[in-house]
Design a protein around this motif. Structure first.
Motif, PDB file in Angstrom:
ATOM      1  N   PRO A  16     -10.338   5.774  -1.229  1.00  0.00           N
ATOM      2  CA  PRO A  16      -8.924   5.747  -1.077  1.00  0.00           C
ATOM      3  C   PRO A  16      -8.333   4.191  -1.217  1.00  0.00           C
ATOM      4  CG  PRO A  16     -10.153   5.925   0.961  1.00  0.00           C
ATOM      5  CD  PRO A  16     -11.107   5.948   0.068  1.00  0.00           C
ATOM      6  N   GLU A  20      -4.546  -2.358  -3.176  1.00  0.00           N
ATOM      7  CA  GLU A  20      -5.680  -2.846  -3.082  1.00  0.00           C
ATOM      8  C   GLU A  20      -6.180  -3.753  -4.523  1.00  0.00           C
ATOM      9  OE1 GLU A  20      -8.027  -3.190  -1.081  1.00  0.00           O
ATOM     10  OE2 GLU A  20      -7.959  -1.723   0.261  1.00  0.00           O
ATOM     11  N   ASP A  55      -3.033   5.594  -2.872  1.00  0.00           N
ATOM     12  CA  ASP A  55      -2.421   6.236  -1.854  1.00  0.00           C
ATOM     13  C   ASP A  55      -0.882   5.712  -1.717  1.00  0.00           C
ATOM     14  OD1 ASP A  55      -1.646   7.426   0.576  1.00  0.00           O
ATOM     15  OD2 ASP A  55      -2.838   6.176   2.130  1.00  0.00           O
ATOM     16  N   ALA A  89      -5.324  10.641   2.320  1.00  0.00           N
ATOM     17  CA  ALA A  89      -5.749  10.001   0.834  1.00  0.00           C
ATOM     18  C   ALA A  89      -7.254  10.425   0.653  1.00  0.00           C
ATOM     19  CB  ALA A  89      -5.664   8.810   0.626  1.00  0.00           C
ATOM     20  N   ASP A 108     -14.503   2.782   1.317  1.00  0.00           N
ATOM     21  CA  ASP A 108     -13.526   1.973   1.162  1.00  0.00           C
ATOM     22  C   ASP A 108     -13.569   1.162   0.264  1.00  0.00           C
ATOM     23  OD1 ASP A 108     -12.772   3.036   3.525  1.00  0.00           O
ATOM     24  OD2 ASP A 108     -13.161   1.504   4.986  1.00  0.00           O
ATOM     25  N   ASP A 110     -12.604  -1.819  -0.439  1.00  0.00           N
ATOM     26  CA  ASP A 110     -12.864  -3.111  -0.139  1.00  0.00           C
ATOM     27  C   ASP A 110     -14.400  -3.395  -0.048  1.00  0.00           C
ATOM     28  OD1 ASP A 110     -13.533  -1.887   2.530  1.00  0.00           O
ATOM     29  OD2 ASP A 110     -11.933  -3.170   3.625  1.00  0.00           O
ATOM     30  N   LYS A 146     -11.613  -6.202  17.872  1.00  0.00           N
ATOM     31  CA  LYS A 146     -11.895  -5.060  17.050  1.00  0.00           C
ATOM     32  C   LYS A 146     -13.255  -4.339  17.609  1.00  0.00           C
ATOM     33  CE  LYS A 146     -10.963  -3.022  12.757  1.00  0.00           C
ATOM     34  NZ  LYS A 146     -10.053  -2.980  11.489  1.00  0.00           N
ATOM     35  N   ARG A 213     -14.076  -8.459   5.039  1.00  0.00           N
ATOM     36  CA  ARG A 213     -13.401  -7.979   3.995  1.00  0.00           C
ATOM     37  C   ARG A 213     -13.436  -9.039   2.862  1.00  0.00           C
ATOM     38  NH1 ARG A 213      -8.845  -4.905   1.545  1.00  0.00           N
ATOM     39  NH2 ARG A 213      -8.976  -3.155   2.756  1.00  0.00           N
ATOM     40  N   GLU A 217      -6.243  -8.351   2.344  1.00  0.00           N
ATOM     41  CA  GLU A 217      -6.414  -8.168   3.995  1.00  0.00           C
ATOM     42  C   GLU A 217      -6.345  -6.831   4.429  1.00  0.00           C
ATOM     43  OE1 GLU A 217      -1.628  -8.671   4.595  1.00  0.00           O
ATOM     44  OE2 GLU A 217      -2.604 -10.421   4.258  1.00  0.00           O
ATOM     45  N   LYS A 219      -5.700  -3.094   5.653  1.00  0.00           N
ATOM     46  CA  LYS A 219      -4.400  -2.373   5.606  1.00  0.00           C
ATOM     47  C   LYS A 219      -4.479  -1.471   6.797  1.00  0.00           C
ATOM     48  CE  LYS A 219      -4.464  -3.640   1.337  1.00  0.00           C
ATOM     49  NZ  LYS A 219      -5.393  -4.741   1.378  1.00  0.00           N
ATOM     50  N   TYR A 220      -5.121  -1.967   7.851  1.00  0.00           N
ATOM     51  CA  TYR A 220      -4.898  -1.304   9.125  1.00  0.00           C
ATOM     52  C   TYR A 220      -4.460  -2.409  10.249  1.00  0.00           C
ATOM     53  CZ  TYR A 220      -6.611   3.604   8.911  1.00  0.00           C
ATOM     54  OH  TYR A 220      -6.819   4.739   8.646  1.00  0.00           O
ATOM     55  N   LYS A 224      -0.943   0.650  12.987  1.00  0.00           N
ATOM     56  CA  LYS A 224      -1.624   1.669  12.214  1.00  0.00           C
ATOM     57  C   LYS A 224      -3.117   2.032  12.987  1.00  0.00           C
ATOM     58  CE  LYS A 224      -0.346   2.070   7.547  1.00  0.00           C
ATOM     59  NZ  LYS A 224      -0.951   1.627   6.113  1.00  0.00           N
TER      60      LYS A 224
END
Ligand code: UDP
Ligand code: MG
Length: 320
Positions: A16, A20, A55, A89, A108, A110, A146, A213, A217, A219-220, A224
């Motif tokens: 997905p 990107e 997506d 997606a 992913d 990335d 995180k 990554r 950057e 995407k979350y 989100k």
């Protein structure tokens, strides 16, 4: 399932992509190399493909996928009409390719998840595993925040009765057979991490280190991430409703104790007029209301689960 002794399996990578454009050229090259290497080792078929799911990106991602596809037939592209979010997606990609491959690996764009783990996934698939989870060995590349929130989240989900593979995100291999079973889950709110363990089947795990990554950057953003976490709880668990029932019951019990306490004070004469009545009413009615809401909620929870029309079982083998 096809016989691994005879032919090597067709493996599709499903990726997905949301905005990107920076990561894609680099990642695509690495994925292509990985696939070529596995084909050369005769572990996978040369019909294996890399499928990018755009997506609803707002940058040049789709153009990038188009030119990759024009360059080399190994690349395929699916473009969603709008941004639907990572999970949908991914699902769109998996469901589109499921009948064309023997197994699909989701990862992913990335490449934070070590691409070399694919070797182990394919190996375990050849050994008969239908699902192989990629599990992070360490999360030192993630921020302390995180890591901390993720850990708490896994624990909370467990407490809610949702089965999750610890430190596994959406990097996994699923056989086409498992994908067919997954297609039976018609729910609109998809939380794949929670759904896949519900399927059962023979599973394996591959461990890898997660890298930071490199391009672009995350995407979350936090917004989100929180929405995703909430989705996980509400789409898989009705425990929160049960908690309301328990709370209501507890408060109702307290109100009974209050009744005794208040009556004692009443007869000892330590009260103003009307206090006894009010105090008992507030606690009693509050508790009863919560309890009732909880009970009604139990039924709503049942209705909620029924509306998902999930498969009730998955047959693994049928000897006939
Ligand atoms: N992604 C997507 N749609 C979205 C957000 C993200 O398809 O709305 C994709 C994104 O392109 C990437 C993957 O989901 O391939 C994971 O996103 P990201 O790497 O930004 O998340 P993080 O690793 O920071 O959790
Ligand atoms: Mg990432």
């Amino acid at each position: 399932m096809m016989n691994p002794e005879k032919t090597s399996p067709v493996i599709y990578l499903v990726v997905p992509c949301y905005n990107e454009e920076e990561a894609l050229p680099v990642s695509a090259k690495k994925m292509q190399e990985k696939l070529a290497q596995l084909v050369q080792q005769e572990k996978i078929s040369q019909n294996s493909r890399i499928v990018f799911v755009d997506d609803g990106s707002k940058d040049e991602t789709w153009r990038c996928i188009e030119s990759l596809h024009a360059e080399n037939a190994v690349f395929r592209g699916i473009r969603l009409s709008r941004n639907c979010g990572h999970q949908r997606a991914l699902l769109a990609g998996l469901m589109t390719v499921r009948s064309q491959c023997d197994a699909a690996i989701s990862l992913d764009a990335d490449l934070q998840d070590d691409i070399n783990a694919i070797d182990g996934m394919v190996e375990q698939f050849l050994d008969g595993c239908e699902i192989v989870y990629g599990v992070r060995r360490d999360r030192t590349s993630d921020s302390a925040f995180k890591r901390g929130t993720a850990q708490t989240y896994y624990k909370m989900m467990r407490a809610m009765g949702v089965e999750l593979v610890y430190d596994h995100a959406d990097y996994r291999l699923m056989s086409s057979r498992v994908l067919a079973e997954l297609s039976g889950y018609e729910e609109v709110n998809v939380f794949l991490r929670g759904l896949v363990p519900m399927l059962g089947f023979r599973t394996g795990e591959v461990y890898y280190a997660r890298a930071p990554r490199m391009q672009g950057e995350s995407k979350y953003p936090l917004r989100k991430m929180l929405a995703f976490a909430f989705e996980g709880v509400t789409s898989l668990s009705i425990k929160p409703i049960r908690m309301i029932t328990f709370l209501g019951f507890a408060i109702f019990l307290v109100s009974l104790a209050m009744l005794v306490y208040v009556l004692i004070r009443h007869f000892l004469g330590y009260t103003v007029v009307g206090w006894t009545f009010l105090a008992v009413s507030v606690w009693g009615i509050g508790g009863l209301q919560l309890l009732s809401i909880g009970i009604v909620g139990e039924y709503i929870g049942k209705i909620y689960l029924e509306t998902k029309r999930r498969p009730r079982y998955h047959i693994e083998t049928y000897l006939q």
